[in-house]
Design an enzyme around this catalytic site. Structure first.
Site, PDB file in Angstrom:
ATOM      1  N   TYR A  47     -12.755   6.628 -13.777  1.00 33.34           N
ATOM      2  CA  TYR A  47     -13.170   5.492 -13.167  1.00 33.34           C
ATOM      3  C   TYR A  47     -13.504   4.426 -14.165  1.00 33.34           C
ATOM      4  O   TYR A  47     -13.215   3.416 -14.121  1.00 33.34           O
ATOM      5  CB  TYR A  47     -13.581   5.488 -11.656  1.00 33.34           C
ATOM      6  CG  TYR A  47     -13.681   4.475 -11.114  1.00 33.34           C
ATOM      7  CD1 TYR A  47     -12.635   4.035  -9.957  1.00 33.34           C
ATOM      8  CD2 TYR A  47     -15.008   3.599 -10.927  1.00 33.34           C
ATOM      9  CE1 TYR A  47     -12.788   2.701  -9.408  1.00 33.34           C
ATOM     10  CE2 TYR A  47     -14.901   2.444 -10.288  1.00 33.34           C
ATOM     11  CZ  TYR A  47     -13.939   2.160  -9.507  1.00 33.34           C
ATOM     12  OH  TYR A  47     -14.125   1.118  -8.348  1.00 33.34           O
ATOM     13  N   ASP A  51       4.131   1.747  -4.267  1.00 27.29           N
ATOM     14  CA  ASP A  51       3.341   2.322  -5.115  1.00 27.29           C
ATOM     15  C   ASP A  51       3.325   1.759  -6.462  1.00 27.29           C
ATOM     16  O   ASP A  51       4.229   1.339  -7.309  1.00 27.29           O
ATOM     17  CB  ASP A  51       3.689   3.880  -5.341  1.00 27.29           C
ATOM     18  CG  ASP A  51       2.798   4.624  -6.295  1.00 27.29           C
ATOM     19  OD1 ASP A  51       1.909   4.083  -6.793  1.00 27.29           O
ATOM     20  OD2 ASP A  51       2.836   5.858  -6.421  1.00 27.29           O
ATOM     21  N   VAL A  52       2.058   1.114  -6.621  1.00 27.03           N
ATOM     22  CA  VAL A  52       2.088   0.230  -7.790  1.00 27.03           C
ATOM     23  C   VAL A  52       2.137   0.884  -9.199  1.00 27.03           C
ATOM     24  O   VAL A  52       2.542   0.347 -10.434  1.00 27.03           O
ATOM     25  CB  VAL A  52       0.608  -0.645  -7.927  1.00 27.03           C
ATOM     26  CG1 VAL A  52       0.362  -1.530  -6.837  1.00 27.03           C
ATOM     27  CG2 VAL A  52      -0.398   0.436  -8.164  1.00 27.03           C
ATOM     28  N   ASP A  92       0.787  -1.327   0.148  1.00 27.15           N
ATOM     29  CA  ASP A  92      -0.116   0.049  -0.065  1.00 27.15           C
ATOM     30  C   ASP A  92       0.954   1.321   0.130  1.00 27.15           C
ATOM     31  O   ASP A  92       1.932   1.039   0.446  1.00 27.15           O
ATOM     32  CB  ASP A  92      -0.921   0.031   1.098  1.00 27.15           C
ATOM     33  CG  ASP A  92      -2.202   0.862   0.966  1.00 27.15           C
ATOM     34  OD1 ASP A  92      -2.207   2.007   0.748  1.00 27.15           O
ATOM     35  OD2 ASP A  92      -3.316   0.237   0.903  1.00 27.15           O
ATOM     36  N   ASN A 125      -5.526  -5.309  -6.208  1.00 27.46           N
ATOM     37  CA  ASN A 125      -6.920  -4.568  -5.438  1.00 27.46           C
ATOM     38  C   ASN A 125      -6.797  -2.965  -5.443  1.00 27.46           C
ATOM     39  O   ASN A 125      -7.794  -2.340  -5.633  1.00 27.46           O
ATOM     40  CB  ASN A 125      -7.168  -5.200  -4.098  1.00 27.46           C
ATOM     41  CG  ASN A 125      -8.068  -4.386  -3.412  1.00 27.46           C
ATOM     42  OD1 ASN A 125      -8.957  -4.258  -3.506  1.00 27.46           O
ATOM     43  ND2 ASN A 125      -7.178  -3.662  -2.439  1.00 27.46           N
TER      44      ASN A 125
END
Length: 251
Positions: free
Chosen positions: A154, A65-66, A39, A88
């Site tokens: 989104y 951080d993805v 996360d 996720n």
């Protein structure tokens, strides 16, 4: 819960500092997995650790951080096995419609919700291919199915991620790797902090699709579906988009 379901498996879970991600970490640890939780929110991870400590459980929790290739590389470096990946992490977009969306919102939402999923999936694929097996579960959304569940950034991101999920299922299924999506509806999570309406008329229009939304789910209800899809019980399920929305998509 089945304490043997994920025994001996290594799982990476993103967005592990709250909501569905935290619930998934707790569930998969209880079901026998060795879990690496990621996360960007260090305080959120501390909360997850407190809940793990309360039940005498452990997981490796890392601030990452993805959207950062360097962070993704750091997470995967030196690992010899990743059996399960749960994509996720996600953010919303204040219900901004196309005519009102700013570049910063568009870029950030697509970076987290699509590019981050791509980067971490790409990073674990060689480990899964080498092992001859792997399961990837990506949290999409009711917004993957309809236009009125959020703003343009989104909605576009969640439609796009379904294409990525199905691509992996088709091309890597013969190599023993399954890729599926869970599509939650309303869930009681912290993602609402990025969903407060910014354009009243657009929110009013979106509300027309919320009339049959039902009671918001608890995060562990979604984590249960994630865990099942990741397990051998779902060994014949690949490329599926599982609506976990209390029947919203059936209306």
């Amino acid at each position: 819960m089945d304490s043997r379901r994920h025994a001996g498996r290594v799982a990476i879970v993103t967005g592990a500092g709250s909501g569905i991600g935290r619930a998934t970490v707790l569930r998969m640890v209880a079901e026998g997995a060795t879990v690496i939780g990621l996360d960007v929110n260090e305080a959120g991870l501390a909360g997850t650790r407190e809940e793990l400590d309360a039940v005498g459980a452990r997981a490796e929790l890392l601030v990452a951080d993805v959207t950062s290739q360097a962070d993704v590389d750091r997470v995967v470096a030196g690992r010899t096995a990743v059996d399960v990946l749960v994509n996720n992490a996600g953010i919303m977009d204040h219900f901004l419609p196309l005519g009102e969306v700013d570049d910063a919102t568009w870029d950030r939402v697509l970076a987290v919700n699509v590019t981050g999923v791509m980067r971490l999936t790409r990073a674990v694929l060689p480990l899964m291919e080498s092992a001859g097996h792997g399961s990837i579960v990506t949290v999409a959304s009711e917004a993957s199915l309809r236009a009125g569940a959020s703003g343009v950034s989104y909605t576009t991101s969640k439609h796009a991620v379904i294409g990525l999920v199905r691509h992996v299922a088709y091309f890597y299924g013969p190599r023993g790797i399954r890729s599926n999506a869970v599509l939650p509806g309303a869930v009681q999570t912290g993602i609402g902090s990025s969903s407060s309406p910014a354009v009243p008329w657009a929110m009013e229009r979106a509300m027309a699709s919320f009339g049959v939304i039902g009671t918001p789910a608890q995060p562990d209800q979604i984590a249960a579906a994630i865990s099942w899809l990741a397990s051998d019980e779902a060994s014949n399920v690949n490329g599926a988009c599982l609506a976990d929305d209390g029947g919203w998509s059936a209306a």
